[in-house]
Design a protein around this motif. Structure first.
Motif, short mmCIF file in Angstrom:
data_model
loop_
_atom_site.label_atom_id
_atom_site.label_comp_id
_atom_site.label_asym_id
_atom_site.label_seq_id
_atom_site.Cartn_x
_atom_site.Cartn_y
_atom_site.Cartn_z
N GLY A 104 34.87 54.02 24.82
CA GLY A 104 35.54 53.58 26.03
C GLY A 104 35.21 54.40 27.27
N ILE A 105 34.13 55.19 27.21
CA ILE A 105 33.72 56.02 28.34
C ILE A 105 32.55 55.34 29.04
CG2 ILE A 105 32.75 58.25 29.03
CD1 ILE A 105 34.17 59.47 26.57
N GLU A 106 32.65 55.17 30.35
CA GLU A 106 31.56 54.56 31.11
C GLU A 106 30.42 55.57 31.26
OE1 GLU A 106 33.63 53.35 34.68
OE2 GLU A 106 33.75 51.28 33.94
N VAL A 107 29.19 55.06 31.23
CA VAL A 107 28.01 55.93 31.24
C VAL A 107 27.11 55.57 32.42
CG1 VAL A 107 25.93 56.63 29.99
CG2 VAL A 107 28.08 56.26 28.75
N ASN A 108 26.64 56.62 33.11
CA ASN A 108 25.62 56.49 34.13
C ASN A 108 24.35 57.16 33.62
OD1 ASN A 108 27.61 55.53 36.10
ND2 ASN A 108 28.31 57.66 36.11
N ALA A 109 23.21 56.57 33.90
CA ALA A 109 21.93 57.20 33.57
C ALA A 109 21.58 58.19 34.67
CB ALA A 109 20.84 56.14 33.45
N TRP A 110 21.51 59.46 34.30
CA TRP A 110 21.17 60.55 35.22
C TRP A 110 19.65 60.73 35.15
CZ3 TRP A 110 23.02 66.14 33.73
CH2 TRP A 110 22.64 67.05 34.73
N ILE A 111 18.96 60.36 36.23
CA ILE A 111 17.51 60.26 36.23
C ILE A 111 16.92 61.23 37.25
CG2 ILE A 111 15.55 58.70 36.57
CD1 ILE A 111 17.49 56.38 35.94
N VAL A 112 16.07 62.14 36.79
CA VAL A 112 15.38 63.10 37.66
C VAL A 112 13.97 62.57 37.89
CG1 VAL A 112 14.57 65.46 37.92
CG2 VAL A 112 16.77 65.01 36.82
N LEU A 113 13.56 62.44 39.16
CA LEU A 113 12.33 61.74 39.49
C LEU A 113 11.13 62.64 39.73
CD1 LEU A 113 13.77 59.00 41.85
CD2 LEU A 113 13.07 58.74 39.47
N SER A 114 11.13 63.44 40.81
CA SER A 114 9.89 64.09 41.28
C SER A 114 9.75 65.53 40.81
CB SER A 114 9.83 64.04 42.81
OG SER A 114 10.89 64.79 43.39
N HIS A 115 10.43 65.89 39.75
CA HIS A 115 10.43 67.27 39.28
C HIS A 115 9.90 67.32 37.85
CE1 HIS A 115 13.00 71.20 38.67
NE2 HIS A 115 11.71 71.38 38.50
N SER A 116 8.63 67.69 37.70
CA SER A 116 8.03 67.78 36.37
C SER A 116 6.81 68.69 36.41
CB SER A 116 7.61 66.39 35.86
OG SER A 116 6.91 66.50 34.64
N THR A 117 6.96 69.87 35.87
CA THR A 117 5.85 70.82 35.84
C THR A 117 4.74 70.35 34.91
OG1 THR A 117 7.41 72.61 36.28
CG2 THR A 117 5.24 73.24 35.47
N VAL A 118 5.10 69.77 33.77
CA VAL A 118 4.08 69.34 32.82
C VAL A 118 3.21 68.25 33.43
CG1 VAL A 118 5.58 67.64 31.65
CG2 VAL A 118 3.66 68.69 30.41
N LEU A 119 3.81 67.33 34.18
CA LEU A 119 3.02 66.28 34.82
C LEU A 119 2.26 66.82 36.03
CD1 LEU A 119 5.40 63.18 34.62
CD2 LEU A 119 3.48 63.80 33.12
N GLY A 120 2.86 67.77 36.74
CA GLY A 120 2.17 68.36 37.88
C GLY A 120 0.90 69.09 37.48
#
Length: 393
Positions: A104-120
């Motif tokens: 019964g707990i509402e959920v939001n997707a917490w999404i981090v976009l432009s921060h990724s050392t492995v991809l950088g």
């Protein structure tokens, strides 16, 4: 609503906080938590889990999407999300979200976009570069076409097939020099406006866009280098402002390019959200300072009009963070709600938390976003409970 109550209280958590802990839901319910922002994609971190029965530290050693990496979704992409082996299951976000939704707990997707050392590191041409030519591998360039496409697909894949209440969008814009990275050794090296100067991205793409606005990009970059050098030699006043280094046309060119790229990135991401979950409530991490970079980048003039809430960091219990909340409310007006991002983690004095939260509410915050259900010990968990009880409608 009284002066001490807010319209919405959201707690944050990671999937591994929920998975494998049969008591997580009971603790959340006992606190009065009705809504959780759960990490669906996140940067690298080493996370304590004091109350988890099976582990006490999780090493999330690179940025990852906590969903399966589907080849069909990423086919043709130059930049592709990475999977995680530490999150608790192959589809950790969806599995953890379902446990919360079933409770019964509402959920939001917490999404981090432009921060990724492995991809950088894998795609250096798609990262931020400063006026000296130093690349920031953790900072994906938000205007780069490959990064815009990556962010759109990352978001669509994060929310796909999960009965979500909303999304919480972090790092929807440019990161700068400040980075809480491994053994960080840059803190305080460039004081005053040094952070701003060292956070202006000078990629070939940005230089071309400055030129389109009638500004000489080589001259602009040279002024930035001279400004940083003057600052480090104490030849620039501590209270200097950006127009002491750049003229107004140059400063406007930098901001207009940066804000346009943030708007384009946000538009792509929100398009993905609306296509998957049209009714999703959208929270955008932002900051009222137009020069701000980082996980909560500068709000653009169009930002508030496309989201339901703007979340500002109110972690330190200081007058400055209260002022930031007030400034954000002035920018947003009635176009969106304003959330105060509040932490009970060290170096926070738990005795001061309630007063600080009350001050942010008085400054215009009508939401509280609490950090963090998985990182806290029992004493800090009690502090979260007091905030929820004190400020719930």
């Amino acid at each position: 609503m009284s002066e001490r109550t807010v319209d919405r209280i959201v707690a944050h958590a990671y999937p591994w906080d929920v998975l494998g802990d049969p008591h997580f839901v009971d603790r959340a319910r006992a606190l009065g938590v009705a809504e959780i922002s759960l990490a669906a994609s996140y940067h690298s971190t080493r996370a304590a889990t004091p109350l988890h029965p099976a582990h006490k530290v999780v090493d999330a050693h690179h940025a990852a999407l906590y969903r399966p990496i589907r080849p069909a979704a990423w086919d043709g992409h130059a930049v592709t999300a990475r999977a995680a082996t530490w999150a608790g299951s192959e589809d950790a976000f969806a599995d953890a979200a379902q446990i919360l939704i079933d409770a019964g707990i509402e959920v939001n997707a917490w999404i981090v976009l432009s921060h990724s050392t492995v991809l950088g590191h894998a795609h250096p041409a798609a990262t931020v570069v400063n006026c000296f030519g130093d690349r920031y591998p953790y900072a994906l360039a938000p205007g780069h076409p490959d990064i815009v496409r990556y962010a759109r697909t990352l978001t669509a894949e994060a929310v796909r097939g999960v009965a979500l209440h909303g999304v919480s969008i972090e790092a929807c814009g440019q990161l700068g020099i400040a980075h809480v990275g491994p053994h960080e050794k840059t803190d305080g090296a460039y004081p005053g406006i040094g952070d701003t100067l060292m956070s202006i991205s000078c990629t070939e793409r940005e230089r071309a866009l400055w030129a389109d606005r009638g500004v000489d990009p080589d001259k602009l970059a040279a002024k930035l280098r001279a400004g940083v050098d003057a600052l480090t030699r104490s030849m620039l006043a501590p209270d200097a402002v950006i127009t002491d280094v750049l003229d107004e046309a140059e400063a406007e060119a930098v901001l207009s390019v940066r804000h346009a790229e943030a708007d384009a990135l946000r538009g792509a991401v929100l398009g993905a959200v609306r296509a998957e979950i049209p009714s999703a409530r959208v929270t955008l991490h932002g900051h009222p300072n137009p020069w701000k970079t980082g996980p909560s980048p500068a709000l653009t003039s169009a930002a508030a009009g496309g989201v339901d809430a703007v979340l500002v960091s109110a972690w330190p219990g200081t007058a400055e963070t209260v002022a930031v909340t007030k400034q954000t409310r002035a920018i947003v007006g009635d176009a969106a709600d304003v959330g105060a991002y509040v932490s009970v983690l060290p170096p926070k004095n738990l005795d001061d938390v309630s007063g600080h939260v009350a001050a942010t509410v008085a400054a215009g915050a009508n939401e509280l976003h609490l950090y963090h259900l998985g990182l806290v010990n029992a004493v800090q968990l009690d502090a979260l409970g007091r905030i929820i009880r004190d400020f719930s409608v």
